[in-house]
Design a protein around this motif. Structure first.
Motif, PDB file in Angstrom:
ATOM      1  N   SER A 161       0.862  -1.184   0.000  1.00 21.72           N
ATOM      2  CA  SER A 161       0.000   0.000   0.000  1.00 21.72           C
ATOM      3  C   SER A 161       0.897   1.233   0.000  1.00 21.72           C
ATOM      4  CB  SER A 161      -0.909   0.000   1.236  1.00 21.72           C
ATOM      5  OG  SER A 161      -1.708   1.159   1.273  1.00 21.72           O
ATOM      6  N   ALA A 162       0.764   2.078  -1.013  1.00 22.58           N
ATOM      7  CA  ALA A 162       1.637   3.245  -1.155  1.00 22.58           C
ATOM      8  C   ALA A 162       1.636   4.099   0.102  1.00 22.58           C
ATOM      9  CB  ALA A 162       1.204   4.075  -2.354  1.00 22.58           C
ATOM     10  N   ASP A 163       2.852   4.528   0.507  1.00 19.88           N
ATOM     11  CA  ASP A 163       3.066   5.420   1.643  1.00 19.88           C
ATOM     12  C   ASP A 163       2.716   4.789   2.993  1.00 19.88           C
ATOM     13  OD1 ASP A 163       3.873   7.418  -0.141  1.00 19.88           O
ATOM     14  OD2 ASP A 163       1.824   8.148  -0.407  1.00 19.88           O
ATOM     15  N   VAL A 164       2.639   3.468   3.019  1.00 18.64           N
ATOM     16  CA  VAL A 164       2.454   2.735   4.277  1.00 18.64           C
ATOM     17  C   VAL A 164       3.727   1.923   4.525  1.00 18.64           C
ATOM     18  CG1 VAL A 164       1.121   0.993   5.533  1.00 18.64           C
ATOM     19  CG2 VAL A 164      -0.037   2.612   4.007  1.00 18.64           C
ATOM     20  N   TYR A 165       4.373   2.176   5.633  1.00 20.02           N
ATOM     21  CA  TYR A 165       5.683   1.603   5.919  1.00 20.02           C
ATOM     22  C   TYR A 165       5.611   0.681   7.141  1.00 20.02           C
ATOM     23  CZ  TYR A 165       7.355   5.334   2.843  1.00 20.02           C
ATOM     24  OH  TYR A 165       7.572   6.167   1.767  1.00 20.02           O
ATOM     25  N   ILE A 166       6.544  -0.254   7.184  1.00 19.68           N
ATOM     26  CA  ILE A 166       6.621  -1.223   8.291  1.00 19.68           C
ATOM     27  C   ILE A 166       8.013  -1.111   8.917  1.00 19.68           C
ATOM     28  CG2 ILE A 166       6.254  -3.604   9.007  1.00 19.68           C
ATOM     29  CD1 ILE A 166       3.855  -2.359   7.532  1.00 19.68           C
ATOM     30  N   ALA A 167       8.066  -1.037  10.259  1.00 17.38           N
ATOM     31  CA  ALA A 167       9.356  -0.840  10.928  1.00 17.38           C
ATOM     32  C   ALA A 167       9.455  -1.651  12.210  1.00 17.38           C
ATOM     33  CB  ALA A 167       9.548   0.639  11.244  1.00 17.38           C
ATOM     34  N   GLY A 168      10.686  -1.965  12.575  1.00 14.43           N
ATOM     35  CA  GLY A 168      10.938  -2.628  13.844  1.00 14.43           C
ATOM     36  C   GLY A 168      10.628  -4.106  13.826  1.00 14.43           C
ATOM     37  N   ASP A 169      10.346  -4.662  15.002  1.00 15.31           N
ATOM     38  CA  ASP A 169      10.170  -6.106  15.136  1.00 15.31           C
ATOM     39  C   ASP A 169       9.001  -6.648  14.332  1.00 15.31           C
ATOM     40  OD1 ASP A 169      12.316  -6.083  16.809  1.00 15.31           O
ATOM     41  OD2 ASP A 169      11.231  -6.575  18.641  1.00 15.31           O
ATOM     42  N   CYS A 170       7.970  -5.829  14.104  1.00 16.95           N
ATOM     43  CA  CYS A 170       6.814  -6.348  13.360  1.00 16.95           C
ATOM     44  C   CYS A 170       7.138  -6.544  11.879  1.00 16.95           C
ATOM     45  CB  CYS A 170       5.604  -5.425  13.525  1.00 16.95           C
ATOM     46  SG  CYS A 170       5.770  -3.824  12.703  1.00 16.95           S
ATOM     47  N   LYS A 171       8.289  -6.063  11.436  1.00 23.22           N
ATOM     48  CA  LYS A 171       8.676  -6.191  10.026  1.00 23.22           C
ATOM     49  C   LYS A 171       9.044  -7.625   9.682  1.00 23.22           C
ATOM     50  CE  LYS A 171      12.806  -5.036   8.703  1.00 23.22           C
ATOM     51  NZ  LYS A 171      14.040  -4.290   8.359  1.00 23.22           N
ATOM     52  N   SER A 172       9.876  -8.250  10.521  1.00 24.24           N
ATOM     53  CA  SER A 172      10.327  -9.606  10.201  1.00 24.24           C
ATOM     54  C   SER A 172      10.682 -10.420  11.435  1.00 24.24           C
ATOM     55  CB  SER A 172      11.534  -9.550   9.260  1.00 24.24           C
ATOM     56  OG  SER A 172      12.563  -8.752   9.810  1.00 24.24           O
ATOM     57  N   GLY A 173      10.111 -10.066  12.572  1.00 26.07           N
ATOM     58  CA  GLY A 173      10.368 -10.812  13.794  1.00 26.07           C
ATOM     59  C   GLY A 173      11.310 -10.084  14.727  1.00 26.07           C
ATOM     60  N   THR A 174      11.485 -10.661  15.910  1.00 24.50           N
ATOM     61  CA  THR A 174      12.263  -9.985  16.946  1.00 24.50           C
ATOM     62  C   THR A 174      13.680  -9.692  16.472  1.00 24.50           C
ATOM     63  OG1 THR A 174      12.832 -12.127  17.888  1.00 24.50           O
ATOM     64  CG2 THR A 174      10.956 -10.992  18.842  1.00 24.50           C
ATOM     65  N   SER A 175      14.124  -8.485  16.741  1.00 24.95           N
ATOM     66  CA  SER A 175      15.465  -8.060  16.348  1.00 24.95           C
ATOM     67  C   SER A 175      16.006  -7.152  17.437  1.00 24.95           C
ATOM     68  CB  SER A 175      15.416  -7.361  14.987  1.00 24.95           C
ATOM     69  OG  SER A 175      16.719  -7.116  14.507  1.00 24.95           O
ATOM     70  N   THR A 176      16.856  -6.221  17.074  1.00 30.05           N
ATOM     71  CA  THR A 176      17.524  -5.387  18.063  1.00 30.05           C
ATOM     72  C   THR A 176      17.021  -3.947  18.005  1.00 30.05           C
ATOM     73  OG1 THR A 176      19.309  -4.821  16.539  1.00 30.05           O
ATOM     74  CG2 THR A 176      19.593  -6.796  17.875  1.00 30.05           C
ATOM     75  N   ILE A 177      17.290  -3.211  19.053  1.00 29.52           N
ATOM     76  CA  ILE A 177      16.874  -1.812  19.131  1.00 29.52           C
ATOM     77  C   ILE A 177      17.518  -0.999  18.019  1.00 29.52           C
ATOM     78  CG2 ILE A 177      16.989   0.272  20.557  1.00 29.52           C
ATOM     79  CD1 ILE A 177      17.045  -1.693  23.005  1.00 29.52           C
ATOM     80  N   VAL A 178      18.794  -1.227  17.809  1.00 33.66           N
ATOM     81  CA  VAL A 178      19.505  -0.414  16.823  1.00 33.66           C
ATOM     82  C   VAL A 178      19.029  -0.719  15.405  1.00 33.66           C
ATOM     83  CG1 VAL A 178      21.498  -1.925  16.475  1.00 33.66           C
ATOM     84  CG2 VAL A 178      21.786   0.552  16.329  1.00 33.66           C
ATOM     85  N   LYS A 179      18.591  -1.960  15.158  1.00 32.58           N
ATOM     86  CA  LYS A 179      18.031  -2.253  13.839  1.00 32.58           C
ATOM     87  C   LYS A 179      16.675  -1.585  13.659  1.00 32.58           C
ATOM     88  CE  LYS A 179      20.523  -6.484  12.702  1.00 32.58           C
ATOM     89  NZ  LYS A 179      20.434  -7.950  12.433  1.00 32.58           N
ATOM     90  N   ALA A 180      15.943  -1.423  14.744  1.00 32.69           N
ATOM     91  CA  ALA A 180      14.686  -0.681  14.671  1.00 32.69           C
ATOM     92  C   ALA A 180      14.951   0.776  14.304  1.00 32.69           C
ATOM     93  CB  ALA A 180      13.951  -0.771  16.009  1.00 32.69           C
ATOM     94  N   ILE A 181      16.018   1.345  14.883  1.00 27.58           N
ATOM     95  CA  ILE A 181      16.384   2.727  14.558  1.00 27.58           C
ATOM     96  C   ILE A 181      16.864   2.809  13.109  1.00 27.58           C
ATOM     97  CG2 ILE A 181      17.882   4.668  15.180  1.00 27.58           C
ATOM     98  CD1 ILE A 181      18.027   3.453  18.014  1.00 27.58           C
ATOM     99  N   ALA A 182      17.538   1.762  12.638  1.00 25.59           N
ATOM    100  CA  ALA A 182      17.973   1.733  11.240  1.00 25.59           C
ATOM    101  C   ALA A 182      16.771   1.756  10.307  1.00 25.59           C
ATOM    102  CB  ALA A 182      18.829   0.490  10.983  1.00 25.59           C
ATOM    103  N   ASP A 183      15.735   0.990  10.640  1.00 23.29           N
ATOM    104  CA  ASP A 183      14.491   1.054   9.863  1.00 23.29           C
ATOM    105  C   ASP A 183      13.966   2.482   9.828  1.00 23.29           C
ATOM    106  OD1 ASP A 183      14.486  -1.639   9.325  1.00 23.29           O
ATOM    107  OD2 ASP A 183      13.003  -2.152  10.854  1.00 23.29           O
ATOM    108  N   ALA A 184      14.028   3.123  10.983  1.00 28.98           N
ATOM    109  CA  ALA A 184      13.516   4.499  11.081  1.00 28.98           C
ATOM    110  C   ALA A 184      14.275   5.441  10.155  1.00 28.98           C
ATOM    111  CB  ALA A 184      13.618   4.979  12.523  1.00 28.98           C
TER     112      ALA A 184
END
Length: 1009
Positions: A808-831
């Motif tokens: 869906s255009a202009d709808v983004y996915i970030a953090g753990d809900c993107k592909s499962g549990t990960s790290t805080i810094v990877k969540a910030i990288a998504d951001a």
């Protein structure tokens, strides 16, 4: 690319040495401030020679060519063990040696064993080196008299040693005066004596032609005991040589070797008892050595043992090509020092020992104090810092040198041997070292990079920059650099998984920089003032964004967008921000005060947070009010519990941790608690349970061993420090509320991931626990995605593009809900990724600026080759090597000096330092590729200078072959080959600058043989 090493004529080499020294202040890349001179007058005595240090290169890659030996001498090597020769040599040997042949990533492995030159070529190299050391020692004021010695090494059978080729080699080193190479070197010096300022004709005439009065017998694994003694007697009686026998670690026995390596975390090193059965046995060795000691005394010659030979192991993880390789380095040290102790106790400390087996900065002082001398090194100088590491070693032990061998201090040696199993620099689990390679492709130019930030840090924080600022106490500027890329500096400064530290080049020296701690120091000293001075960013666009979820990803996205001028609203179902960090991670790991610091960054920037709302939104409805929607709802769904039943005594990790945190760990768990899993969450659960009232014991139950638990090493150490018990090799099967039934597992062979596989034994073990916590991974609740018809991939996660944008255009996915549990810094990288894309669409400028915090080059070069223990203070940043400014790791680790740096101050480059490869000095050992932080191999992928047509044709490397008359055969960037005349415009500007710079400033590299 040819693996043939082209030998430099003696006169050419001498001219190269002094031209490079005059023009660059280096000799074969060794900087003059790393030249070693013994100023105290201390020495050791070997075979009648006084040596100003007891150190030198072990018989191997660092002593095979004349230039290698010169580089070794300059940095403090004075006992040079020449690379082993045998009857098989040259092309015959090269066919048997697979390439690459060296991998020194951590403990070192090799598949070579003797010189790849012909024996006559090797002999010539050693004589050239003998003369060269006399010249540089006198001319550079290092020593007016010879303060070094050569020690020849031969193998592997008596017939081969008696052959005319090896016999001529031995006799030629005993007295070189009649050989052609001796005459050539001496004649060159005498004919060019006017080129030297300190070296005189008399000095040249006085150079002794007795190059080697000593020999080391290299006993390859499987050499029969009787053959070893026959060779030793031959060398002593017939050749009149002081003789040392190289002994193998197999003398310790299979059970001892396997046991000590397993205990120290090297259980992945694979070997069986084959060599232990076929090599010299301990009892036979003692009897043989006793006889040879007496025999050498009768002849008036010195006799001893060289400890130890490398250790044969199986190639199980594709470290090198083939089936078997030889191990050395820090994993060989416990074997070698144990054998040294065992033999010394047997011979009452009177058996001379020449030591080589993992000697380095962290143990050399203790080795010398036992009375062992000399000490030859290999692995440590095959690592970043290279030859220049030797200078520090020499300086460290200079005050301890005590002349002749006076016997071994048995008590000191026994203490050293006993302590090795707890030495943090040798225990694998205490200092795990993996590859520092990243995913970037090695470029032809501009290749210096800091792997800590470019590959190690998902948000590419400017780590060398803020480390420098913190080390200088400039906390405010350091914090500005940090917060530029990082929306959660306080949180990540406290609990980041700091993968940057696993990529830090200092791992190859001593220990990684305390990067996370430096960030925390900046936070504690500067964040409050930064917050106080913050003003809400002016809104400069009518476009708006909404973020669903106020976890680390949601807070970061809102902060990045708002400070760049976009209105942002964050919708959170709970009553506080930061999700897992706030509600799950224990207070003893991170305080609410530290979390609030980072929340205030977003608040002060102007982000609008709305709490206690239902997150089950209709995204299309939100898009009517907002231009951009970001979903950052985390991973809160319980994991799949590996055991059934258990009732209320069986708990999910997230529910357990949230309950414990809400109640200040005042929870009822019973006396005995088990935690299933081996990750960081499992460590949090176990440490939390250990603090609960009434709990007497907590066990981590895991199907592999501790070394293969995915938790960060420090998290495991903290759990152990809290008294948590690690129950290894147990796979949970069932739990009935009291009895946890597990299948006993055993380690299998190495799998493709590099981890040991496991297999069940069929044996069951029952353990009693009052509570079992399952920490095997939380899952993502995808109901919101399904409700909004967002396309999912095969794994059940939202299908996204490179900007994390959904179907869906202009709808983004970030953090753990993107592909499962990960790290805080990877969540910030998504951001960061999402914020950049949204801001670009909104026509706004992104403010992730680059800071120009430059170190002085001389400071960085001073740090090269210097090992230091880390500190947790602000000064730790002073250990930073600033690899993106000065890298040159491929130059450091090349034993043959085949990778060189050329400085280009003008031209089309982003960096002034460019790497050039000298094909004629390379044997394709591959070590440079191991340490290059890029994906690639410098010996194949960098601009190359060729010395012969044969080598040019045999290669695909881009580079130059001089043809004469300002003409060069060039393989261009696109692989095409042309004949280029200087100035004809046929090559790229980059190639042209490199070629012209070499001709102007480094002409000695451009030989034509």
């Amino acid at each position: 690319m040819s693996d043939l090493m082209r030998l430099i004529p003696f006169g050419t080499m001498v001219e190269w040495i002094f031209q490079e020294y005059e023009e660059q202040g280096t000799i074969f890349g060794v900087r003059k401030n790393k030249f070693y001179k013994n100023n105290s007058g201390t020495n050791i005595v070997m075979f009648g020679d006084k040596l100003s240090t007891p150190i030198g290169p072990a018989a191997g890659p660092n002593s095979q060519l004349a230039q290698n030996i010169v580089a070794a001498y300059l940095t403090g090597s004075r006992f040079v063990e020449l690379k082993t020769v045998q009857q098989m040599d040259g092309e015959d040997l090269r066919k048997c040696v697979a390439k690459p042949c060296i991998n020194a990533e951590d403990e070192c492995y090799n598949v070579e064993w003797s010189t790849e030159l012909t024996v006559p070529e090797a002999y010539n190299e050693y004589i050239k080196a003998w003369f060269a050391l006399h010249v540089v020692g006198k001319e550079l004021g290092i020593s007016d008299k010879r303060d070094f010695a050569f020690n020849m090494s031969v193998g592997y059978d008596l017939d081969g040693i008696k052959s005319p080729k090896i016999d001529a080699f031995i006799e030629g080193l005993k007295d070189a005066s009649t050989t052609e190479i001796w005459k050539e070197c001496k004649e060159y010096l005498l004919n060019n004596i006017d080129k030297f300022q300190r070296l005189t004709k008399e000095d040249v005439e006085n150079i002794s032609s007795s190059v080697c009065p000593s020999i080391c017998l290299s006993t390859l694994h499987g050499c029969p005991p009787a053959e070893i003694e026959r060779i030793a007697r031959y060398l002593l009686e017939e050749k009149k040589l002081h003789t040392f026998i190289k002994c193998n670690p197999t003398l310790l026995g299979y059970e001892f070797a396997r046991g000590i390596l397993d205990k120290m975390g090297y259980d992945y090193i694979s070997f069986d008892d084959h060599h232990f059965k076929n090599d010299l046995q301990y009892g036979d060795a003692i009897a043989m050595l006793t006889r040879l000691i007496e025999f050498s005394k009768e002849l008036g010659l010195e006799f001893g043992v060289k400890l130890t030979n490398t250790f044969p192991v199986k190639i199980a993880r594709k470290e090198l090509p083939g089936e078997e390789m030889y191990m050395s380095g820090r994993s060989l040290f416990p074997l070698t020092i144990s054998l040294a102790n065992k033999l010394s106790q047997e011979f009452k400390g009177l058996l001379p020992i020449s030591f080589s087996g993992g000697a380095d900065f962290f143990n050399i002082e203790e080795i010398i104090k036992t009375g062992i001398q000399p000490i030859t090194i290999a692995t440590t100088i095959l690592k970043p810092g290279g030859y220049e590491r030797t200078t520090q070693l020499a300086e460290k032990i200079e005050p301890l040198l005590a002349g002749k061998f006076h016997g071994i201090d048995l008590e000191s040696l026994e203490r050293l041997a006993e302590s090795v199993t707890i030495n943090k620099y040798h225990v694998k689990s205490a200092r795990p070292v993996g590859s520092r390679k990243t995913k970037s492709i090695l470029p032809l130019y501009d290749c210096a990079k800091a792997p800590c930030k470019d590959g190690g840090c998902p948000i590419e924080q400017q780590i060398p920059e803020y480390l420098k600022l913190v080390s200088e106490g400039n906390y405010e500027e350091a914090f500005k650099v940090i917060v530029n890329d990082n929306a959660s500096p306080a949180v990540t400064g406290t609990i980041c998984d700091h993968q940057c530290q696993h990529k830090c080049t200092r791992l190859d020296y001593d220990s990684p920089l305390e990067i996370r701690n430096a960030k925390k120091i900046a936070v504690l000293n500067a964040q409050d003032k930064y917050l106080a001075n913050m003003k809400k960013a002016k809104i400069v666009t009518k476009k708006k964004a909404v973020v669903i979820g106020a976890g680390p990803a949601g807070v970061a996205i809102s902060f990045f967008l708002r400070r760049n001028g976009m209105e942002v609203t964050v919708l959170e179902k709970r009553d506080r921000p930061y999700g897992i960090v706030e509600y799950i991670i224990p207070e003893f790991r991170i305080s609410s005060e530290m979390i609030n610091r980072d929340y205030q960054l977003a608040v002060n920037a102007g982000v609008n947070f709305v709490y206690n709302v239902n997150e089950n939104y209709d995204i299309e409805e939100l898009k009517k009010e907002y231009d951009f929607v970001v979903v950052a709802t985390g991973a809160w769904k319980e994991g799949i519990i590996p055991v059934k039943e258990g009732g209320e005594n069986l708990r999910d990790a997230l529910e357990f941790l949230e309950d414990a945190k809400k109640n200040d760990i005042n929870i009822s768990l019973g006396k005995k608690v088990a935690v299933l899993g081996g990750g960081d969450v499992a460590m949090d659960c176990s440490r939390t349970a250990k603090r609960a009232p009434g709990v007497e014991s907590v066990s981590i139950v895991y199907r592999r061993t501790r070394e293969f638990m995915p938790a960060e090493p420090e998290e495991k150490e903290q759990a152990l420090g809290d008294g948590v018990i690690f129950q290894e090799l147990l796979s949970p099967v069932s739990y009935d509320g009291k009895n946890l039934v597990c299948e006993v597992m055993e380690l299998a062979d190495i799998d493709e991931s590099g981890r040991r596989g496991i297999k069940g034994t069929g044996q069951m073990k029952t353990l009693e626990f009052d509570t079992v916590v399952s920490a095997v991974g939380a899952r993502v609740d995808t109901s919101l995605f399904e409700k909004n018809n967002l396309k999912l991939n095969d794994k059940g996660y939202v299908n996204i593009n490179q900007f994390n944008e959904s179907s869906s255009a202009d709808v983004y996915i970030a953090g753990d809900c993107k592909s499962g549990t990960s790290t805080i810094v990877k969540a910030i990288a998504d951001a960061k990724v999402i914020a950049k894309d949204i801001l670009d669409k909104a026509g706004l400028t992104v403010d992730f600026e680059r800071y120009n915090v430059v170190q002085k080059e001389e400071t960085l070069y001073e740090r090269k080759g210097i090992l230091k223990a880390n500190t947790k203070t602000k000064e730790d940043g002073a250990r930073c090597l600033t690899c993106d400014q000065v890298c040159e790791l491929c130059c450091d680790v090349c034993p043959n000096r085949a990778n060189v740096m050329v400085r280009i101050n003008n031209g089309p480059f982003n960096q002034t330092h460019q790497i050039v490869h000298l094909d004629g000095m390379c044997n394709e050992c591959g070590n440079c590729g191991v340490f290059c932080p890029h994906t690639g191999n410098p010996y194949k992928d960098k601009i190359t200078v060729f010395w012969t047509e044969e080598d040019f044709v045999d290669s695909t490397n881009k580079g130059f072959l001089p043809l004469g008359n300002d003409t060069f055969r060039v393989r261009k960037e696109d692989g095409s080959i042309i004949d280029h005349v200087l100035g004809d415009g046929q090559i790229s500007r980059e190639m042209n600058e490199v070629l012209n710079t070499i001709l102007k400033d480094y002409s000695y590299y451009m030989m034509s043989l």
